[in-house]
Design an enzyme around this catalytic site. Structure first.
Site, short mmCIF file in Angstrom:
data_model
loop_
_atom_site.label_atom_id
_atom_site.label_comp_id
_atom_site.label_asym_id
_atom_site.label_seq_id
_atom_site.Cartn_x
_atom_site.Cartn_y
_atom_site.Cartn_z
CB SER A 81 53.90 -105.36 51.47
OG SER A 81 53.86 -104.80 50.18
CG HIS A 132 47.59 -103.40 53.72
ND1 HIS A 132 48.68 -103.30 52.89
CD2 HIS A 132 46.73 -104.26 53.11
CE1 HIS A 132 48.48 -104.06 51.81
NE2 HIS A 132 47.31 -104.65 51.93
CG ASP A 259 52.11 -102.74 46.41
OD1 ASP A 259 53.02 -103.35 45.80
OD2 ASP A 259 51.16 -103.32 46.96
CG HIS A 263 50.11 -105.44 43.11
ND1 HIS A 263 50.76 -106.65 42.95
CD2 HIS A 263 50.48 -104.99 44.33
CE1 HIS A 263 51.50 -106.90 44.03
NE2 HIS A 263 51.34 -105.90 44.88
CG ASP A 301 57.29 -102.34 50.48
OD1 ASP A 301 57.40 -101.68 49.42
OD2 ASP A 301 56.18 -102.73 50.91
#
Length: 430
Positions: A81, A132, A259, A263, A301
């Site tokens: 990212s 982040h 995201d 994950h 991304d």
């Protein structure tokens, strides 16, 4: 002059006239972190009205214009990212982990910084901590995305023409902004920023500069607590930014936890994050319609998890299974670890039958703890819905590009992710 010559002349005239067209005053840039094509497709099925024969389109379908290539500037092909956001914010590819620095670890100017220098109001909104990887790559510079405290410091120290870089920030991250060694929130207050620390207080923000931090790190998943927290933050941001500045604004909004669910290989979690992101897009699209001197660009991304709609050799995907799930796998696991009635809790929260095979798996996992229980929950939901995953990490597939409003034609077609940034920076500099 014959018809063909006249047509050619008109086309050439349009091509060469295009760069002289006025650029949009306002930029809304939305990034669905980890949102590969399987996520937008899955979301279409997830939201579809089953009573109609034709699958209903979503807001994504209405504004799809192209695709983007996501590889970083190293030999991995698969981006993280930080490198992805650096490409999307600066127009330069870098190494995995880089926060707006190049492969030599030199600072790269971001489009937010360009916008600030041009006198625009700047804003960042995210469901992760506001420092982040993605939001950080617009407002700070660091050799490693893991240096969260240093990145947070940049939101004060990385001044642009003597001014703080970001005028409006909404997201999580009190852990990094209120520390023993430095209380950045107090520094923002001293600089004249309004500050709130609860989503319920969002409506009390009535001017810019402002800051809202609503969690120690990232906000809770949409499926677990507040189903439209990004939508609420987007609404507040657009309300505060409208008519704020004659020179316009730059706003980056990230659907951060698409995201995170990817994950975790948690499909129900991911679809609820997609819904929050889609509702935020609807607000942004409506803003563009009411403020035509604005462009909305949306992309990802990278894609996360290697999500497939269909698995185990079966030609089917059961969205109704996913729709019945009432929590993220992590929260369901916590409930199963504490409950005295495992069967009832399982059936209520997963919507799945509690057969003898499931009973054995859950019993063994309970002896190992919530993490093992979470795996059982995710696998059961994926198997029942025929959802496939190839990895707990990222993949290298191209991602979609969506655009709406003034200048949207610039983003049509297949392009490098850096080209998106180059075009937006070009608009800002005009």
């Amino acid at each position: 002059m014959n018809f063909k010559t006249s047509l050619l002349a008109s086309f050439v005239g349009l091509v060469f006239a295009a760069p002289t067209l006025a650029a949009p005053k306002n930029i809304i840039y939305m990034i669905g972190d980890g949102m590969g094509p399987a996520y937008t497709t899955g979301y279409r099925y997830f939201k579809d009205d089953p009573s109609t024969k034709v699958v209903d389109p979503t807001v994504f379908d209405a504004i799809l214009v192209g695709m983007a290539h996501t590889y970083p500037d190293d030999d991995t092909v698969v981006t993280d990212s930080a490198a992805g956001a650096t490409a999307l914010s600066t127009g330069t590819k870098s190494y995995n982990g880089a926060i707006a620095v190049d492969t030599h670890k030199e600072h790269l100017e971001t489009m937010l910084e360009v916008a600030k220098r041009k006198g625009k109001t700047t804003a960042l909104v995210a469901t992760s901590q506001i420092n982040h990887a993605t939001p950080a790559s617009f407002a700070s510079h660091n050799e490693s995305r893991r240096n969260y405290d240093d990145i947070a410091n940049d939101y004060i120290d990385n001044k642009i023409a003597g001014k703080l870089p970001v005028d409006l920030m909404l997201g999580g991250g009190t852990k990094y902004f209120i520390r023993e060694d430095r209380n950045l929130v107090n520094e923002f207050k001293d600089a004249g920023y309004q500050y709130v620390d609860a989503l319920s207080k969002l409506d009390t923000l009535n001017k810019i500069p402002a800051m809202g931090l609503f969690a120690e790190v990232g906000l809770p998943f949409a499926i677990d607590e507040e189903p439209q927290r990004l939508t609420k933050m987007t609404k507040t941001a657009l309300s505060l930014l409208e008519n704020q500045n004659d020179k316009g604004f730059f706003l980056m909004i990230e659907g951060s936890q698409i995201d995170w669910c990817g994950h975790a290989n948690d499909i129900a979690c991911a679809m609820h994050e997609m819904d929050d992101f889609a509702e935020s897009i609807k607000l942004a699209k409506a803003f563009v319609d009411n403020n035509p001197d604005t462009i909305l660009v949306i992309t990802a991304d990278h894609s996360t998890g290697g999500l497939t709609l269909g698995a185990n050799g079966q030609y089917r995907w059961e969205r109704d299974v996913i729709a019945k799930v009432k929590g993220s796998a992590g929260e369901i696991a916590k409930a199963l670890a504490k409950t005295k009635d495992v069967k009832a809790t399982w059936q209520d929260l997963t919507g799945l039958e509690y057969d003898s095979v499931t009973e054995l798996k859950v019993k063994e996992a309970r002896s190992q703890g919530p993490k093992a229980l979470s795996v059982v929950v995710k696998e059961a939901i994926s198997d029942a819905s025929f959802t496939g995953w190839t990895t707990g990490g990222h993949t290298a597939i191209d991602v979609q590009v969506f655009a709406h409003g003034k200048g949207k034609e610039a983003f049509i077609g297949s392009q490098n992710n850096t080209a998106i940034a180059d075009k937006l920076i070009g608009f800002i500099k005009k």
